[in-house]
Write a protein that holds these residues in place. Structure first.
Motif, PDB file in Angstrom:
ATOM      1  N   VAL A   1       0.854  -1.189   0.000  1.00  0.00           N
ATOM      2  CA  VAL A   1       0.000   0.000   0.000  1.00  0.00           C
ATOM      3  C   VAL A   1       0.889   1.237   0.000  1.00  0.00           C
ATOM      4  N   GLY A   2       0.544   2.220  -0.810  1.00  0.00           N
ATOM      5  CA  GLY A   2       1.218   3.511  -0.795  1.00  0.00           C
ATOM      6  C   GLY A   2       0.205   4.611  -0.555  1.00  0.00           C
ATOM      7  N   VAL A   3       0.499   5.509   0.378  1.00  0.00           N
ATOM      8  CA  VAL A   3      -0.411   6.600   0.723  1.00  0.00           C
ATOM      9  C   VAL A   3       0.359   7.910   0.696  1.00  0.00           C
ATOM     10  N   ALA A   4      -0.179   8.906   0.011  1.00  0.00           N
ATOM     11  CA  ALA A   4       0.396  10.252  -0.015  1.00  0.00           C
ATOM     12  C   ALA A   4      -0.551  11.196   0.706  1.00  0.00           C
ATOM     13  N   VAL A   5      -0.006  11.986   1.646  1.00  0.00           N
ATOM     14  CA  VAL A   5      -0.829  12.890   2.454  1.00  0.00           C
ATOM     15  C   VAL A   5      -0.201  14.276   2.471  1.00  0.00           C
ATOM     16  N   PRO A   6      -1.002  15.316   2.749  1.00  0.00           N
ATOM     17  CA  PRO A   6      -0.470  16.678   2.800  1.00  0.00           C
ATOM     18  C   PRO A   6       0.128  17.002   4.166  1.00  0.00           C
ATOM     19  N   GLY A   7       0.777  18.146   4.235  1.00  0.00           N
ATOM     20  CA  GLY A   7       1.286  18.641   5.510  1.00  0.00           C
ATOM     21  C   GLY A   7       2.703  18.188   5.791  1.00  0.00           C
ATOM     22  N   ILE A   8       3.003  18.017   7.054  1.00  0.00           N
ATOM     23  CA  ILE A   8       4.322  17.555   7.477  1.00  0.00           C
ATOM     24  C   ILE A   8       4.264  16.043   7.644  1.00  0.00           C
ATOM     25  N   VAL A   9       5.179  15.341   7.002  1.00  0.00           N
ATOM     26  CA  VAL A   9       5.144  13.880   6.987  1.00  0.00           C
ATOM     27  C   VAL A   9       6.504  13.324   7.404  1.00  0.00           C
ATOM     28  N   ASP A  10       6.493  12.415   8.368  1.00  0.00           N
ATOM     29  CA  ASP A  10       7.682  11.660   8.740  1.00  0.00           C
ATOM     30  C   ASP A  10       7.645  10.365   7.939  1.00  0.00           C
TER      31      ASP A  10
ATOM     32  N   ARG B   1       5.777  15.536  -2.832  1.00  0.00           N
ATOM     33  CA  ARG B   1       6.939  14.721  -3.183  1.00  0.00           C
ATOM     34  C   ARG B   1       6.519  13.468  -3.959  1.00  0.00           C
ATOM     35  N   ALA B   2       5.369  12.896  -3.605  1.00  0.00           N
ATOM     36  CA  ALA B   2       4.871  11.750  -4.364  1.00  0.00           C
ATOM     37  C   ALA B   2       4.534  12.170  -5.791  1.00  0.00           C
ATOM     38  N   GLY B   3       3.886  13.328  -5.943  1.00  0.00           N
ATOM     39  CA  GLY B   3       3.600  13.835  -7.275  1.00  0.00           C
ATOM     40  C   GLY B   3       4.869  14.087  -8.063  1.00  0.00           C
ATOM     41  N   GLY B   4       5.887  14.621  -7.388  1.00  0.00           N
ATOM     42  CA  GLY B   4       7.171  14.851  -8.042  1.00  0.00           C
ATOM     43  C   GLY B   4       7.837  13.549  -8.461  1.00  0.00           C
ATOM     44  N   LEU B   5       7.717  12.521  -7.616  1.00  0.00           N
ATOM     45  CA  LEU B   5       8.271  11.216  -7.958  1.00  0.00           C
ATOM     46  C   LEU B   5       7.648  10.688  -9.245  1.00  0.00           C
ATOM     47  N   ALA B   6       6.323  10.808  -9.349  1.00  0.00           N
ATOM     48  CA  ALA B   6       5.634  10.336 -10.550  1.00  0.00           C
ATOM     49  C   ALA B   6       6.020  11.158 -11.777  1.00  0.00           C
TER      50      ALA B   6
ATOM     51  N   ASP C   1      -3.815  16.028 -11.962  1.00  0.00           N
ATOM     52  CA  ASP C   1      -4.112  15.744 -10.561  1.00  0.00           C
ATOM     53  C   ASP C   1      -4.004  14.261 -10.216  1.00  0.00           C
ATOM     54  N   THR C   2      -3.533  13.441 -11.167  1.00  0.00           N
ATOM     55  CA  THR C   2      -3.286  12.034 -10.855  1.00  0.00           C
ATOM     56  C   THR C   2      -1.868  11.790 -10.354  1.00  0.00           C
ATOM     57  N   ALA C   3      -1.019  12.815 -10.387  1.00  0.00           N
ATOM     58  CA  ALA C   3       0.393  12.621 -10.057  1.00  0.00           C
ATOM     59  C   ALA C   3       0.589  12.084  -8.647  1.00  0.00           C
ATOM     60  N   GLY C   4      -0.132  12.632  -7.665  1.00  0.00           N
ATOM     61  CA  GLY C   4       0.033  12.189  -6.286  1.00  0.00           C
ATOM     62  C   GLY C   4      -0.331  10.726  -6.104  1.00  0.00           C
ATOM     63  N   CYS C   5      -1.421  10.303  -6.733  1.00  0.00           N
ATOM     64  CA  CYS C   5      -1.863   8.914  -6.631  1.00  0.00           C
ATOM     65  C   CYS C   5      -0.862   7.981  -7.318  1.00  0.00           C
ATOM     66  N   LEU C   6      -0.409   8.356  -8.506  1.00  0.00           N
ATOM     67  CA  LEU C   6       0.584   7.559  -9.206  1.00  0.00           C
ATOM     68  C   LEU C   6       1.876   7.467  -8.403  1.00  0.00           C
ATOM     69  N   GLY C   7       2.262   8.575  -7.768  1.00  0.00           N
ATOM     70  CA  GLY C   7       3.451   8.565  -6.932  1.00  0.00           C
ATOM     71  C   GLY C   7       3.300   7.646  -5.723  1.00  0.00           C
TER      72      GLY C   7
END
Length: 334
Positions: free
Chosen positions: A68-77, A116-121, A289-295
Motif C-alpha cells: 500500500v502507498g499513501v500520499a498525504v499533505p502537511g508535514i510527513v515523517d 513529493r509523491a507527485g514529483g516522484l511520478a 491531478d493524478t500525479a500524487g496517486c501515481l506517486g
C-alpha cells in the motif's frame, strides 16, 4: 494479478488506484475526504477506502494487494510512517503506516508527502522522465516543491526539503501564514493571483483562471497582475536553480493550466535572470491531478520491487471507471 493500492489524500477528495506490476492502472476511484467530520473520521475513511480497494482487488484479480502507498499533505515523517501535521485535515501525529499495516495483516505500507509523491511520478513517468535532476513546482492554493535526484525525491533532514513557496522573494512584503513576509506563494500561487485579480477588476468572485483569460484578451490590468506573479515566480525559481542546479523545471498545479499564457513569459523571465547558471528546461507537468496517486503507487512498488514498474500515465492505459460493484453513493469515479 499482482498489484498495489495507491491513495492520495487531499483536503477535499481522496484519489485511489490499484496499480499493476507494469504500471497499468487496474482500477481508479475518488471519494470525498470529509474533513468537516474531524481528523479521526478522516483517518477512519482512509482505512476503509483502502480496505474497499483491497477487497476489489481480491474479487477482480484473485489476490490481495502486495503493498500500500499513501500520499498525504502537511508535514510527513516518511521514515517513521507518521502523518505529523496537516492544517487542512486537522490531524497530528497519526501513525498511518502502522494503522494500515495492522488493518491488512502486516502488508508493506509506504507513507509519503503528497507533493513529493507527485514529483516522484512526474520524474519517473511524467514530464521529467529520463532526467537525472529536476525540480517539480505545483502552483495551487500554495506553492511547494519536490527535488528529484536520480529517480528519487529528496525529503531532507527534517522532511521539508523543496518548500520553495516559503522562499522570500519580496522582503517586507505581504505577511505569510508561515510567519515570514514576502514569501513566494503570497505572490505567485493560484490563490495569490486570484486575490490580486479580484481586487484589480472589482469582482470578488474572480479567480486566477479568469485573470488568465483576461490576459489573453489583452486586458491591461490583468497583464499587470499576471506579470507581477510571473516575475515573483521567476525570482524564486532562479534562486532554486542556483542552489539545486536541476536539468528540468516542471511546473504544475492549477496555474499551469493557463498553458503558454504562463510558460511563454515565465521562460523569458527566467532567461533574463540567469547569469552564470545553466538554463534548465522549463516544462509543464504531464500527469495533472493524478500525479500524487501515481506517486503513491510507485512508493508502494518500491517496497517490494526496488527496480519499480515501468509505469504508464493514466491517459494511456487503464479503465476510466471502476467496476460498478465497487461503487457506493459516496464515491465519485474517474
Amino acid at each position: 494479478m499482482r498489484h498495489v493500492i495507491a491513495l492520495d489524500v487531499g483536503g477535499t477528495a481522496m484519489k485511489a488506484a490499484l496499480v499493476g506490476a507494469d504500471g497499468e492502472l487496474l482500477h481508479r476511484a475518488r471519494r470525498a475526504t470529509g474533513r468537516e467530520r474531524g481528523p479521526d473520521a478522516v483517518v477512519a475513511d482512509v482505512l476503509d477506502f483502502a480496505a474497499d480497494l483491497r477487497a476489489h482487488g481480491i474479487r477482480r484479480h484473485g489476490e490481495a494487494a502486495s503493498a500500500v502507498g499513501v500520499a498525504v499533505p502537511g508535514i510527513v515523517d516518511e521514515a517513521g510512517g507518521i502523518a505529523v501535521y496537516s492544517a487542512n485535515l486537522g490531524w497530528r501525529d497519526v501513525p498511518l503506516r502502522a494503522l494500515l499495516a495492522e488493518r491488512f495483516g502486516g502488508v508493506p505500507v509506504a507513507l509519503g508527502h503528497d507533493v513529493r509523491a507527485g514529483g516522484l511520478a512526474e520524474g519517473r513517468i511524467g514530464a521529467g522522465r529520463g532526467t537525472d535532476r529536476f525540480l517539480f513546482v505545483p502552483l495551487g492554493t500554495g506553492i511547494a516543491g519536490a527535488i528529484g535526484i536520480d529517480g528519487r525525491v529528496e525529503a531532507g533532514a527534517h522532511g521539508f526539503a523543496g518548500e520553495i513557496g516559503h522562499v522570500v522573494v519580496r522582503p517586507g512584503g505581504a505577511p505569510c501564514p508561515c510567519g515570514q513576509r514576502g514569501c513566494l506563494e503570497r505572490f505567485a500561487s493560484a490563490a495569490a493571483v486570484s486575490e490580486a485579480w479580484a481586487a484589480a477588476c472589482g469582482d470578488p468572485g474572480a479567480d486566477a483562471a479568469d485573470c488568465a483569460k483576461a490576459v489573453e484578451s489583452g486586458d491591461v490590468r490583468a497583464r499587470e497582475v499576471w506579470q507581477e506573479a510571473v516575475d515573483a515566480l521567476a525570482d524564486g525559481l532562479v534562486t532554486a536553480l542556483t542552489l539545486l542546479d536541476p536539468r528540468t523545471l516542471i511546473i504544475g498545479g492549477g496555474l499551469a493550466e493557463a498553458g503558454e499564457t504562463l510558460f511563454t513569459p515565465l521562460r523569458e523571465a527566467v532567461r533574463r535572470r540567469v547569469t552564470f547558471q545553466k538554463l534548465p528546461s522549463l516544462v509543464p507537468a504531464a500527469l495533472g491531478d493524478t500525479a500524487g496517486c501515481l506517486g503513491a503507487g510507485l512508493l508502494a512498488w518500491d517496497l517490494i520491487d526496488p527496480a519499480g514498474p515501468s509505469a504508464t500515465p493514466p491517459s494511456a492505459t487503464g479503465p476510466s471507471t471502476p467496476d460498478p460493484s465497487t461503487t457506493d453513493p459516496s464515491e465519485v469515479t474517474t
